[in-house]
Design a protein around this motif. Structure first.
Motif, PDB file in Angstrom:
ATOM      1  N   LEU A  53      48.654  39.332   4.539  1.00 17.99           N
ATOM      2  CA  LEU A  53      50.020  38.705   3.956  1.00 17.99           C
ATOM      3  C   LEU A  53      49.861  38.082   2.990  1.00 17.99           C
ATOM      4  O   LEU A  53      49.036  37.016   2.928  1.00 17.99           O
ATOM      5  CB  LEU A  53      50.976  37.966   5.088  1.00 17.99           C
ATOM      6  N   LEU A  54      50.156  38.138   1.697  1.00 15.30           N
ATOM      7  CA  LEU A  54      50.401  37.349   0.504  1.00 15.30           C
ATOM      8  C   LEU A  54      51.596  36.826  -0.014  1.00 15.30           C
ATOM      9  O   LEU A  54      52.585  37.572   0.292  1.00 15.30           O
ATOM     10  CB  LEU A  54      49.894  38.594  -0.748  1.00 15.30           C
ATOM     11  N   MET A  55      51.495  35.528  -0.106  1.00 13.18           N
ATOM     12  CA  MET A  55      52.727  34.754  -0.193  1.00 13.18           C
ATOM     13  C   MET A  55      52.470  33.996  -1.409  1.00 13.18           C
ATOM     14  O   MET A  55      51.500  33.674  -2.005  1.00 13.18           O
ATOM     15  CB  MET A  55      53.025  33.652   0.903  1.00 13.18           C
ATOM     16  N   LEU A  56      53.811  33.722  -2.235  1.00 15.64           N
ATOM     17  CA  LEU A  56      53.698  32.953  -3.498  1.00 15.64           C
ATOM     18  C   LEU A  56      53.460  31.425  -3.265  1.00 15.64           C
ATOM     19  O   LEU A  56      54.344  30.874  -2.043  1.00 15.64           O
ATOM     20  CB  LEU A  56      54.912  33.176  -4.396  1.00 15.64           C
ATOM     21  N   GLY A  57      52.955  30.873  -3.922  1.00 16.47           N
ATOM     22  CA  GLY A  57      52.737  29.395  -3.685  1.00 16.47           C
ATOM     23  C   GLY A  57      53.896  28.520  -4.076  1.00 16.47           C
ATOM     24  O   GLY A  57      54.037  27.176  -3.690  1.00 16.47           O
ATOM     25  N   ASP A  58      55.016  28.927  -4.722  1.00 16.95           N
ATOM     26  CA  ASP A  58      56.342  28.329  -5.326  1.00 16.95           C
ATOM     27  C   ASP A  58      57.432  28.797  -4.567  1.00 16.95           C
ATOM     28  O   ASP A  58      58.374  28.833  -5.405  1.00 16.95           O
ATOM     29  CB  ASP A  58      56.259  28.308  -6.706  1.00 16.95           C
ATOM     30  N   HIS A  59      57.180  29.718  -3.686  1.00 19.44           N
ATOM     31  CA  HIS A  59      58.585  30.386  -3.128  1.00 19.44           C
ATOM     32  C   HIS A  59      58.577  30.021  -1.722  1.00 19.44           C
ATOM     33  O   HIS A  59      57.542  29.919  -0.764  1.00 19.44           O
ATOM     34  CB  HIS A  59      58.456  31.999  -3.145  1.00 19.44           C
ATOM     35  N   ILE A  60      59.525  29.644  -1.200  1.00 20.43           N
ATOM     36  CA  ILE A  60      59.906  29.412   0.260  1.00 20.43           C
ATOM     37  C   ILE A  60      61.193  30.400   0.645  1.00 20.43           C
ATOM     38  O   ILE A  60      62.178  30.537  -0.155  1.00 20.43           O
ATOM     39  CB  ILE A  60      60.256  27.850   0.590  1.00 20.43           C
ATOM     40  N   TYR A  61      61.221  30.410   2.034  1.00 23.98           N
ATOM     41  CA  TYR A  61      62.226  31.732   2.394  1.00 23.98           C
ATOM     42  C   TYR A  61      63.061  31.160   3.785  1.00 23.98           C
ATOM     43  O   TYR A  61      62.562  30.248   4.425  1.00 23.98           O
ATOM     44  CB  TYR A  61      61.249  32.350   3.099  1.00 23.98           C
ATOM     45  N   THR A  62      64.369  31.656   3.832  1.00 16.99           N
ATOM     46  CA  THR A  62      64.984  31.367   4.890  1.00 16.99           C
ATOM     47  C   THR A  62      65.643  32.799   5.336  1.00 16.99           C
ATOM     48  O   THR A  62      65.955  33.656   4.584  1.00 16.99           O
ATOM     49  CB  THR A  62      66.198  30.613   4.631  1.00 16.99           C
ATOM     50  N   SER A  63      65.652  33.220   6.642  1.00 22.39           N
ATOM     51  CA  SER A  63      66.022  34.330   6.927  1.00 22.39           C
ATOM     52  C   SER A  63      67.549  34.559   7.433  1.00 22.39           C
ATOM     53  O   SER A  63      68.142  33.274   7.985  1.00 22.39           O
ATOM     54  CB  SER A  63      65.220  34.582   8.430  1.00 22.39           C
ATOM     55  N   ASP A  64      68.437  35.594   7.413  1.00 19.94           N
ATOM     56  CA  ASP A  64      69.520  35.808   7.796  1.00 19.94           C
ATOM     57  C   ASP A  64      69.430  36.409   9.298  1.00 19.94           C
ATOM     58  O   ASP A  64      70.679  36.374   9.853  1.00 19.94           O
ATOM     59  CB  ASP A  64      70.198  36.755   6.618  1.00 19.94           C
ATOM     60  N   ALA A  87      74.617  49.734  -7.678  1.00 16.04           N
ATOM     61  CA  ALA A  87      75.754  49.528  -8.798  1.00 16.04           C
ATOM     62  C   ALA A  87      74.817  49.484 -10.076  1.00 16.04           C
ATOM     63  O   ALA A  87      73.580  49.369 -10.241  1.00 16.04           O
ATOM     64  CB  ALA A  87      76.191  47.909  -8.635  1.00 16.04           C
ATOM     65  N   GLU A  88      75.623  49.880 -10.912  1.00 13.59           N
ATOM     66  CA  GLU A  88      74.863  50.178 -12.541  1.00 13.59           C
ATOM     67  C   GLU A  88      74.110  49.020 -13.020  1.00 13.59           C
ATOM     68  O   GLU A  88      72.873  49.328 -13.390  1.00 13.59           O
ATOM     69  CB  GLU A  88      76.080  50.289 -13.511  1.00 13.59           C
ATOM     70  N   ASN A  89      74.288  47.780 -12.800  1.00 14.09           N
ATOM     71  CA  ASN A  89      73.612  46.472 -13.345  1.00 14.09           C
ATOM     72  C   ASN A  89      73.058  45.834 -12.304  1.00 14.09           C
ATOM     73  O   ASN A  89      72.719  44.770 -12.102  1.00 14.09           O
ATOM     74  CB  ASN A  89      74.542  45.760 -14.013  1.00 14.09           C
ATOM     75  N   GLU A  90      72.481  46.732 -11.138  1.00 11.81           N
ATOM     76  CA  GLU A  90      71.608  46.094 -10.167  1.00 11.81           C
ATOM     77  C   GLU A  90      70.202  46.901  -9.906  1.00 11.81           C
ATOM     78  O   GLU A  90      70.399  47.951  -9.826  1.00 11.81           O
ATOM     79  CB  GLU A  90      72.457  46.016  -8.939  1.00 11.81           C
ATOM     80  N   PHE A  91      69.322  46.033  -9.599  1.00 12.22           N
ATOM     81  CA  PHE A  91      68.005  46.627  -9.415  1.00 12.22           C
ATOM     82  C   PHE A  91      67.391  46.108  -8.207  1.00 12.22           C
ATOM     83  O   PHE A  91      67.802  45.003  -7.567  1.00 12.22           O
ATOM     84  CB  PHE A  91      67.150  46.407 -10.713  1.00 12.22           C
ATOM     85  N   LEU A  92      66.086  46.567  -7.906  1.00 12.17           N
ATOM     86  CA  LEU A  92      65.196  45.988  -6.703  1.00 12.17           C
ATOM     87  C   LEU A  92      64.308  45.197  -7.425  1.00 12.17           C
ATOM     88  O   LEU A  92      63.395  45.898  -8.083  1.00 12.17           O
ATOM     89  CB  LEU A  92      64.943  47.035  -5.960  1.00 12.17           C
ATOM     90  N   GLY A  93      64.329  43.896  -7.266  1.00 11.22           N
ATOM     91  CA  GLY A  93      63.097  43.077  -7.799  1.00 11.22           C
ATOM     92  C   GLY A  93      62.317  42.662  -6.457  1.00 11.22           C
ATOM     93  O   GLY A  93      62.439  42.599  -5.334  1.00 11.22           O
ATOM     94  N   ILE A  94      61.066  42.030  -6.811  1.00 11.54           N
ATOM     95  CA  ILE A  94      59.957  41.743  -5.959  1.00 11.54           C
ATOM     96  C   ILE A  94      60.649  40.479  -5.403  1.00 11.54           C
ATOM     97  O   ILE A  94      60.873  39.306  -5.863  1.00 11.54           O
ATOM     98  CB  ILE A  94      58.738  41.638  -6.478  1.00 11.54           C
ATOM     99  N   PHE A  95      60.687  40.274  -3.936  1.00 14.03           N
ATOM    100  CA  PHE A  95      61.052  39.185  -3.358  1.00 14.03           C
ATOM    101  C   PHE A  95      59.879  38.117  -3.261  1.00 14.03           C
ATOM    102  O   PHE A  95      60.290  36.956  -3.001  1.00 14.03           O
ATOM    103  CB  PHE A  95      61.345  39.602  -1.804  1.00 14.03           C
ATOM    104  N   GLY A  96      58.863  38.268  -3.173  1.00 14.91           N
ATOM    105  CA  GLY A  96      57.605  37.079  -3.032  1.00 14.91           C
ATOM    106  C   GLY A  96      57.051  37.183  -1.695  1.00 14.91           C
ATOM    107  O   GLY A  96      56.157  36.198  -1.658  1.00 14.91           O
ATOM    108  N   LEU A  97      57.004  38.380  -1.182  1.00  9.56           N
ATOM    109  CA  LEU A  97      56.253  38.471  -0.103  1.00  9.56           C
ATOM    110  C   LEU A  97      55.525  40.016   0.035  1.00  9.56           C
ATOM    111  O   LEU A  97      56.334  41.013  -0.170  1.00  9.56           O
ATOM    112  CB  LEU A  97      57.107  38.396   1.483  1.00  9.56           C
ATOM    113  N   TYR A  98      54.250  40.125   0.309  1.00  9.46           N
ATOM    114  CA  TYR A  98      53.593  41.325   0.220  1.00  9.46           C
ATOM    115  C   TYR A  98      52.770  41.520   1.675  1.00  9.46           C
ATOM    116  O   TYR A  98      52.127  40.525   2.301  1.00  9.46           O
ATOM    117  CB  TYR A  98      52.660  41.410  -0.822  1.00  9.46           C
ATOM    118  N   LEU A  99      52.721  42.635   2.135  1.00 12.57           N
ATOM    119  CA  LEU A  99      51.609  43.019   3.023  1.00 12.57           C
ATOM    120  C   LEU A  99      50.625  44.078   2.518  1.00 12.57           C
ATOM    121  O   LEU A  99      50.938  45.084   2.338  1.00 12.57           O
ATOM    122  CB  LEU A  99      52.346  43.467   4.262  1.00 12.57           C
TER     123      LEU A  99
END
Length: 298
Positions: A134-145, A217-229
């Motif tokens: 698991l690869l995590m970013l050192g300046d990102h924290i997460y909360t789950s829905d 949507a036309e002006n919506e894309f998929l960006g990387i969240f900051g969690l990788y496996l």
């Protein structure tokens, strides 16, 4: 490819934090305080490590600059001096013991030169060995829905697909130039994606032409969240770039190596059901301090 249990997480924390200068001249951004839902002030890095451990990760490797080794070791490995420990409340004494237990699961890895995010990940190669991680970013924290934490969600998708997974999130066009972006073919609408391209910090024009997904949507894309496996194959591509001195924006980057990994082994994108707080910018850090403890933490 044989499926392996994911035991390890890597968290690079060796960056300079230039966007938070001058605070980062004296305090690493990964050590900036946040307030959790229990009202406890803790360094950002603790929240990230806890996210990994709560997802079932057994060992965490943090990649640091040599000059910062002592301060991270002091946080994660050393109990407070007796005179300070004696002043703590019973609850904080208990938390101090918890910190020592948490620290026993952490290995401090060194990045001798700051040569980019991809290089920092590569510095974990000998520690990770031939395991997925698991690869995590050192300046990102997460909360789950949902009931599963964000890290647990990504690990769960890996168990399903048995290939590298990149956490993704919907992102408006006006900020896509600041992030990695992916596109692909939906396997489960608005949830799971067979990735067909990863691209770092695209222009809006490039994203609209090459990265837009049908149904969004036309002006919506998929960006990387900051969690990788990731599978350990990623280290082969990082090593190749380092050997060839192939730099992007002056440094060894990760996203172009992720694209090579995708081409060789395939890759799944997963829209994480949760929120990612990036504390690497002053305004984002300020908003994190306001919002973080108001979200339900898993």
């Amino acid at each position: 490819m044989q499926k392996n249990q994911v035991r390890k997480a890597v968290i690079p924390v060796a960056g300079f934090g230039t966007r938070l200068f001058p605070a980062t001249k004296v305090v690493k951004k990964e050590l900036f305080p946040i307030i959790d839902r229990d009202g406890r002030a803790k360094p950002v890095i603790l929240a990230i490590i806890e996210e990994a451990i709560s997802a079932g990760i057994a060992e965490v490797g943090i990649v640091v600059q040599p000059d910062d080794q002592e301060i991270f070791a002091d946080l994660l490995k050393n109990p407070p001096k007796k005179e300070l420990l004696d002043k703590l409340s019973p609850q904080n004494k208990e938390y101090s013991r918890y910190l020592e237990d948490l620290g026993s699961k952490v290995t401090i890895l060194l990045q001798e030169e700051q040569l980019g995010y991809g290089h920092a990940v590569f510095c974990a190669k000998d520690w990770v060995k031939d395991e997925p991680f698991l690869l995590m970013l050192g300046d990102h924290i997460y909360t789950s829905d949902i009931e599963k934490s964000c890290a647990s969600q990504v690990l769960g998708i890996y168990e399903q697909v048995n290939q590298s997974v990149v956490g993704i999130t919907k992102m408006p066009a006006e900020i896509i130039h600041k992030a990695g972006c992916v596109t692909g073919v939906w396997q489960e609408l608005n949830s799971i994606l067979s990735v067909t391209q990863l691209y770092e910090k695209p222009t809006i024009e490039y994203a609209q032409q090459h990265l837009h997904l049908e149904g969004m949507a036309e002006n919506e894309f998929l960006g990387i969240f900051g969690l990788y496996l990731l599978t350990p194959k990623i280290f082969d591509f990082l090593a190749e770039h380092i050997k060839q001195n192939f730099r992007e924006r002056g440094e060894f980057q990760l996203t172009s190596c992720l694209e090579k990994l995708r081409q060789e082994e395939g890759m799944t994108g997963y829209i994480v059901k949760g929120n990612c707080f990036d504390i690497g910018l002053p305004e984002a850090y300020r908003q994190t301090m306001i919002d973080f403890r108001n979200f339900r933490l898993i």
